[in-house]
Design a protein around this motif. Structure first.
Motif, PDB file in Angstrom:
ATOM      1  N   ASP A  91     -18.418  -5.432  -3.774  1.00 15.20           N
ATOM      2  CA  ASP A  91     -17.823  -5.794  -2.470  1.00 15.20           C
ATOM      3  C   ASP A  91     -16.368  -6.037  -2.309  1.00 15.20           C
ATOM      4  N   LEU A  92     -15.557  -6.392  -3.434  1.00 16.55           N
ATOM      5  CA  LEU A  92     -14.271  -6.337  -3.465  1.00 16.55           C
ATOM      6  C   LEU A  92     -13.539  -4.906  -2.962  1.00 16.55           C
ATOM      7  N   ASN A  93     -14.017  -4.045  -3.648  1.00 16.53           N
ATOM      8  CA  ASN A  93     -13.527  -2.699  -3.561  1.00 16.53           C
ATOM      9  C   ASN A  93     -13.424  -2.124  -2.215  1.00 16.53           C
ATOM     10  N   LYS A  94     -14.779  -2.784  -1.565  1.00 15.67           N
ATOM     11  CA  LYS A  94     -15.185  -2.286  -0.205  1.00 15.67           C
ATOM     12  C   LYS A  94     -13.979  -3.055   0.707  1.00 15.67           C
ATOM     13  N   LYS A  95     -13.883  -4.187   0.612  1.00 12.35           N
ATOM     14  CA  LYS A  95     -12.956  -4.925   1.463  1.00 12.35           C
ATOM     15  C   LYS A  95     -11.456  -4.534   1.209  1.00 12.35           C
ATOM     16  N   ILE A  96     -11.268  -4.089  -0.121  1.00  8.79           N
ATOM     17  CA  ILE A  96      -9.783  -3.603  -0.135  1.00  8.79           C
ATOM     18  C   ILE A  96      -9.630  -2.180   0.530  1.00  8.79           C
ATOM     19  N   ASP A  97     -10.722  -1.349   0.484  1.00 11.81           N
ATOM     20  CA  ASP A  97     -10.658   0.035   1.176  1.00 11.81           C
ATOM     21  C   ASP A  97     -10.733  -0.210   2.647  1.00 11.81           C
ATOM     22  N   SER A  98     -11.201  -1.268   3.111  1.00 15.36           N
ATOM     23  CA  SER A  98     -11.168  -1.489   4.612  1.00 15.36           C
ATOM     24  C   SER A  98      -9.881  -2.195   4.994  1.00 15.36           C
TER      25      SER A  98
ATOM     26  N   LEU B 235     -14.333 -10.254 -12.057  1.00 16.92           N
ATOM     27  CA  LEU B 235     -14.101 -10.418 -10.400  1.00 16.92           C
ATOM     28  C   LEU B 235     -12.981 -11.049 -10.267  1.00 16.92           C
ATOM     29  N   SER B 236     -13.132 -12.368 -10.795  1.00 16.41           N
ATOM     30  CA  SER B 236     -12.065 -13.368 -10.955  1.00 16.41           C
ATOM     31  C   SER B 236     -10.559 -12.946 -11.055  1.00 16.41           C
ATOM     32  N   SER B 237     -10.668 -12.224 -12.166  1.00 11.38           N
ATOM     33  CA  SER B 237      -9.030 -11.727 -12.616  1.00 11.38           C
ATOM     34  C   SER B 237      -8.725 -10.569 -11.508  1.00 11.38           C
ATOM     35  N   SER B 238      -9.443  -9.732 -11.007  1.00 10.50           N
ATOM     36  CA  SER B 238      -9.272  -9.032  -9.972  1.00 10.50           C
ATOM     37  C   SER B 238      -8.690  -9.551  -8.550  1.00 10.50           C
ATOM     38  N   ARG B 239      -9.505 -10.825  -8.345  1.00  8.61           N
ATOM     39  CA  ARG B 239      -9.270 -11.559  -7.090  1.00  8.61           C
ATOM     40  C   ARG B 239      -8.039 -12.260  -7.273  1.00  8.61           C
ATOM     41  N   SER B 240      -7.771 -12.549  -8.375  1.00  9.11           N
ATOM     42  CA  SER B 240      -6.574 -13.659  -8.575  1.00  9.11           C
ATOM     43  C   SER B 240      -5.244 -12.830  -8.457  1.00  9.11           C
TER      44      SER B 240
ATOM     45  N   PHE C 157       0.913  -1.139   0.166  1.00  5.34           N
ATOM     46  CA  PHE C 157      -0.028  -0.131  -0.192  1.00  5.34           C
ATOM     47  C   PHE C 157       0.758   1.367   0.014  1.00  5.34           C
ATOM     48  N   ASN C 158       2.020   0.990   0.704  1.00  5.26           N
ATOM     49  CA  ASN C 158       2.922   2.534   0.724  1.00  5.26           C
ATOM     50  C   ASN C 158       3.615   2.710  -0.632  1.00  5.26           C
ATOM     51  N   LYS C 159       4.260   1.454  -1.179  1.00  5.50           N
ATOM     52  CA  LYS C 159       5.091   1.512  -2.254  1.00  5.50           C
ATOM     53  C   LYS C 159       4.445   1.163  -3.665  1.00  5.50           C
ATOM     54  N   LYS C 160       3.584   0.168  -3.618  1.00  6.11           N
ATOM     55  CA  LYS C 160       3.016  -0.111  -4.824  1.00  6.11           C
ATOM     56  C   LYS C 160       1.682  -0.349  -5.003  1.00  6.11           C
ATOM     57  N   LYS C 161       0.696   0.945  -4.606  1.00  7.49           N
ATOM     58  CA  LYS C 161      -0.659   1.045  -4.543  1.00  7.49           C
ATOM     59  C   LYS C 161      -1.253   0.654  -6.074  1.00  7.49           C
ATOM     60  N   TYR C 162      -0.201   1.178  -7.130  1.00 10.57           N
ATOM     61  CA  TYR C 162      -0.823   1.254  -8.401  1.00 10.57           C
ATOM     62  C   TYR C 162      -1.055  -0.094  -8.819  1.00 10.57           C
ATOM     63  N   LEU C 163      -0.433  -1.378  -8.296  1.00  5.16           N
ATOM     64  CA  LEU C 163      -0.842  -2.403  -8.369  1.00  5.16           C
ATOM     65  C   LEU C 163      -2.158  -2.898  -8.148  1.00  5.16           C
ATOM     66  N   ILE C 164      -2.476  -2.494  -6.761  1.00  2.00           N
ATOM     67  CA  ILE C 164      -3.742  -2.639  -6.282  1.00  2.00           C
ATOM     68  C   ILE C 164      -4.945  -1.980  -7.279  1.00  2.00           C
ATOM     69  N   ASP C 165      -4.532  -0.686  -7.330  1.00  2.00           N
ATOM     70  CA  ASP C 165      -5.754  -0.030  -8.418  1.00  2.00           C
ATOM     71  C   ASP C 165      -5.573  -0.827  -9.662  1.00  2.00           C
ATOM     72  N   ASN C 166      -4.688  -1.223 -10.221  1.00  2.00           N
ATOM     73  CA  ASN C 166      -4.535  -1.988 -11.670  1.00  2.00           C
ATOM     74  C   ASN C 166      -5.250  -3.174 -11.482  1.00  2.00           C
ATOM     75  N   ALA C 167      -5.334  -3.997 -10.491  1.00  2.00           N
ATOM     76  CA  ALA C 167      -6.015  -5.254 -10.076  1.00  2.00           C
ATOM     77  C   ALA C 167      -7.433  -5.029 -10.006  1.00  2.00           C
ATOM     78  N   LEU C 168      -7.682  -3.755  -9.246  1.00  2.00           N
ATOM     79  CA  LEU C 168      -9.353  -3.684  -9.267  1.00  2.00           C
ATOM     80  C   LEU C 168      -9.745  -3.139 -10.538  1.00  2.00           C
ATOM     81  N   SER C 169      -9.021  -2.689 -11.312  1.00  2.00           N
ATOM     82  CA  SER C 169      -9.752  -1.947 -12.373  1.00  2.00           C
ATOM     83  C   SER C 169      -9.995  -3.080 -13.548  1.00  2.00           C
ATOM     84  N   LYS C 170      -9.611  -4.465 -13.283  1.00  2.00           N
ATOM     85  CA  LYS C 170      -9.828  -5.435 -14.114  1.00  2.00           C
ATOM     86  C   LYS C 170     -11.278  -5.459 -14.321  1.00  2.00           C
ATOM     87  N   GLU C 171     -11.957  -5.978 -15.423  1.00  2.00           N
ATOM     88  CA  GLU C 171     -13.650  -6.038 -15.701  1.00  2.00           C
ATOM     89  C   GLU C 171     -13.863  -7.261 -14.872  1.00  2.00           C
TER      90      GLU C 171
END
Length: 162
Positions: free
Chosen positions: A98-105, A76-81, A60-74
């Motif tokens: 639901d996945l976005n909420k869990k990542i936010d929390s 759900l299974s791709s994002s989760r993987s 979260f501190n150094k590679k947040k863009y990886l998380i954003d990229n994963a969440l931008s997948k169309e």
């Protein structure tokens, strides 16, 4: 140790296994963290818990863009993987929201963000813009840094006009 003492738990100050152990008994602490983030961490023992905390904080501190990229997948299974590969967490979710909420929390627990209400609004507006642009067939890279929406739009306007 009662749960009230865990309210004082500051994940930002945990920079050694010994400091983590000073926070109290393992099972109540692990349960407290899992309750706060809304899902299981999948750890067994102090060392696993400490390594998981270090990994999540680092991502979260150094590679947040990886998380954003994963969440931008169309899909759900791709994002989760992709999130599983990045965070080493198995996050179950019914849908993308639901996945976005869990990542936010997860992020709000592990990273004590100092974003103002305006910054949070701008971040959400940008993420919504990126997602809705996909519907128009415009793929915008979430890693495009600190570009404003106007700068991104101008890039695509130049491509259309030119």
């Amino acid at each position: 140790m009662n749960e009230y003492k865990h309210e004082l738990f500051d994940v930002e100050k945990i920079n050694s296994l010994e400091l983590l152990k000073d926070c109290g008994a393992y099972l109540p602490l692990k349960s407290y963290i899992e309750k706060k983030i809304g899902f299981k961490l999948g750890v067994k023992g102090w060392k696993d818990l400490y390594e998981k905390i270090r990994l999540i904080k680092s991502v979260f501190n150094k590679k947040k863009y990886l998380i954003d990229n994963a969440l931008s997948k169309e899909e759900l299974s791709s994002s989760r993987s992709e999130l599983k590969n990045i965070l080493n967490l198995n996050i179950s979710a019914r849908n993308k929201e639901d996945l976005n909420k869990k990542i936010d929390s997860l992020m709000s627990f592990f990273i004590k963000s100092k974003l103002s209400a305006y910054e949070k609004y701008e971040k959400n507006k940008r993420n919504n813009f990126i997602s809705s642009s996909k519907l128009e067939g415009i793929l915008i890279n979430p890693e495009s840094g600190n570009k404003s929406l106007d700068q991104i739009l101008n890039k695509y306007r130049e491509n259309i006009d030119g």
